[in-house]
Design a protein around this motif. Structure first.
Motif, PDB file in Angstrom:
ATOM      1  N   GLU A 178      -5.834 -27.219 -20.411  1.00 36.65           N
ATOM      2  CA  GLU A 178      -7.065 -26.577 -20.904  1.00 36.65           C
ATOM      3  C   GLU A 178      -6.831 -25.914 -22.248  1.00 36.65           C
ATOM      4  N   SER A 179      -5.697 -25.195 -22.374  1.00 36.22           N
ATOM      5  CA  SER A 179      -5.491 -24.505 -23.642  1.00 36.22           C
ATOM      6  C   SER A 179      -5.101 -25.489 -24.754  1.00 36.22           C
ATOM      7  N   LEU A 180      -4.367 -26.562 -24.400  1.00 37.36           N
ATOM      8  CA  LEU A 180      -4.038 -27.574 -25.418  1.00 37.36           C
ATOM      9  C   LEU A 180      -5.307 -28.306 -25.873  1.00 37.36           C
ATOM     10  N   ALA A 181      -6.261 -28.448 -24.958  1.00 38.09           N
ATOM     11  CA  ALA A 181      -7.517 -29.129 -25.307  1.00 38.09           C
ATOM     12  C   ALA A 181      -8.261 -28.331 -26.385  1.00 38.09           C
ATOM     13  N   GLN A 182      -8.180 -26.994 -26.278  1.00 40.71           N
ATOM     14  CA  GLN A 182      -8.812 -26.138 -27.302  1.00 40.71           C
ATOM     15  C   GLN A 182      -8.144 -26.367 -28.648  1.00 40.71           C
ATOM     16  N   THR A 183      -6.799 -26.352 -28.627  1.00 32.63           N
ATOM     17  CA  THR A 183      -6.040 -26.496 -29.883  1.00 32.63           C
ATOM     18  C   THR A 183      -6.305 -27.842 -30.535  1.00 32.63           C
ATOM     19  N   HIS A 184      -6.291 -28.920 -29.731  1.00 31.98           N
ATOM     20  CA  HIS A 184      -6.363 -30.267 -30.311  1.00 31.98           C
ATOM     21  C   HIS A 184      -7.778 -30.839 -30.340  1.00 31.98           C
ATOM     22  N   GLY A 185      -8.718 -30.129 -29.730  1.00 36.24           N
ATOM     23  CA  GLY A 185     -10.101 -30.618 -29.729  1.00 36.24           C
ATOM     24  C   GLY A 185     -10.279 -31.878 -28.907  1.00 36.24           C
ATOM     25  N   ARG A 186      -9.429 -32.081 -27.902  1.00 35.54           N
ATOM     26  CA  ARG A 186      -9.494 -33.296 -27.084  1.00 35.54           C
ATOM     27  C   ARG A 186      -8.822 -33.016 -25.748  1.00 35.54           C
TER      28      ARG A 186
END
Ligand SMILES: Cc1cc2nc3c(=O)[nH]c(=O)nc-3n(C[C@H](O)[C@H](O)[C@H](O)COP(=O)(O)O)c2cc1C
Length: 349
Positions: free
Chosen positions: A204-212
């Motif tokens: 979830e937090s990586l999705a925020q960072t990478h926009g995917r």
């Protein structure tokens, strides 16, 4: 007779790991031939959407053949709709001592106890960074180092997820290889629950960072009781997993116990795992319906085997041992068979 049928007796005279290395080296050469690549082919259109990704066709390469992502372009040129590289561990490790891979030709099977021999995450990520535009889906299969203590196993998967997040189309959590002590314990109860909960949270937090949002698949063993499968299915849904890969190799060697090498320690793949593996697909599909897509793997030696996996509920299939016994022609035959089935779903010409 196809060219692989001619080549196979020669390759089978070599020890399995040498044959494997030579074949992949030859494949790399074909990439350098560019438009003269003899494997270049016109593939039937069999697009399908799974895990929110568009697969050019539903036939993929299973993990373990290209553990380091050193041969991706050559393998993609064979016509796979998706390629799963790995299993990769955070740090390089040599795997078990040789011999650790055995052919059982009478049963169209292999037994392996490779033990995640691989060059580590940094090497694999470097290879992925160098890839050009891709016409196939790329998965990365993540594992833990042998010397990472069991209570720190989650950290290894988290490091893997973070490193390949911007480079892969999906990741697979390999918690089902029989050759890393303790790995299969991660498939059950609290261990599974906390592994998936941490991975989902980090995703979830990586999705925020990478926009995917990167899809996560979980690869399971065929050696599970119905109750264990049921428990797993619930846990996968609870933690928003995107697919199940069913299955890895089996520890049940009863079908090959009388054959040469039949009692070698390790995971058995190929023809003898087909029924067990397909019944896991069927059971999961009956339980989960369309809520969690299933990627079937285990004992696909002919196009009809692949069809049986789709009929049991799979959305995609993966090959490994079938390629060793039938060469890349198995991919073409399977794609042709699927195309015919798509055009004539009732079986009429
Ligand atoms: C030599 C060998 C190495 C393998 N290595 C891996 C691996 O690193 N990670 C993994 O998830 N599965 C690995 N597998 C399992 C395959 O991906 C596949 O799940 C299994 O072999 C069943 O499919 P098959 O009958 O088509 O081979 C390996 C299998 C073989 C034969």
């Amino acid at each position: 007779m196809d060219s692989y049928a001619l080549l196979r007796p020669l390759l089978f005279r070599l020890d399995p790991e040498t044959a494997h290395r030579w074949t992949l080296a030859a494949l790399d050469l074909t990439v350098k031939l560019g438009p003269f690549n003899p494997f270049k082919k016109h593939l039937p259109k069999l697009e399908t959407e799974v895990m929110g990704l568009r697969f050019p066709n539903p036939v993929g390469l299973a993990a373990g053949l290209d553990k380091n992502g050193d041969h991706i372009e050559g393998l993609a040129g064979l016509g796979f709709g998706f390629i799963e590289v790995g299993t990769v561990t955070p740090r390089p490790q040599p795997g078990n001592s040789k011999p650790r891979l055995f052919r059982l030709p009478e049963a169209e099977a292999l037994i392996n106890r490779m033990g995640f021999n691989n060059k580590g995450l940094a090497h694999l990520a470097g290879n992925l960074e160098r890839l050009g535009k891709r016409g196939y889906i790329l998965g990365v299969n993540l594992g833990k180092n042998k010397d990472t203590p069991q209570e720190k196993a989650v950290e290894d998967y988290l490091v893997g997820l973070e490193k390949v997040y911007p480079l892969a189309d999906y990741v697979t959590l390999n918690i089902s290889s029989p050759n890393t002590p303790g790995l299969r314990d991660l498939q059950h109860g609290k261990a599974l629950d906390s592994l998936l909960s941490r991975l989902d949270e980090t995703r979830e937090s990586l999705a925020q960072t990478h926009g995917r949002r990167l899809p996560i698949a979980v690869k399971i063993a065929p050696d599970l009781s119905p109750a264990q499968l049921e428990e797993q299915a619930q846990t996968f849904l609870r933690h928003h997993m995107d697919a199940v890969i069913a299955t890895n190799t089996t520890l049940d060697h009863s079908a090959v116990q009388n054959l040469p090498h039949g009692l070698e320690t390790g995971g058995l793949s190929g023809r003898p795992v087909f029924d067990q593996s397909t019944s896991v697909v069927r059971r999961l599909h009956n339980r989960l319906g369309n809520r969690l897509p299933i990627i079937a793997c285990g004992g696909i030696l002919t196009p009809e085997d692949a069809i049986a996996k789709f009929e049991a509920g799979a959305r995609l299939v993966q090959l490994y041992t079938g390629l060793i016994y039938h060469g890349s022609g198995l991919i073409d035959l399977t794609l042709d068979r699927l195309k015919k089935r798509q055009m004539h779903p009732t079986g009429e010409p």
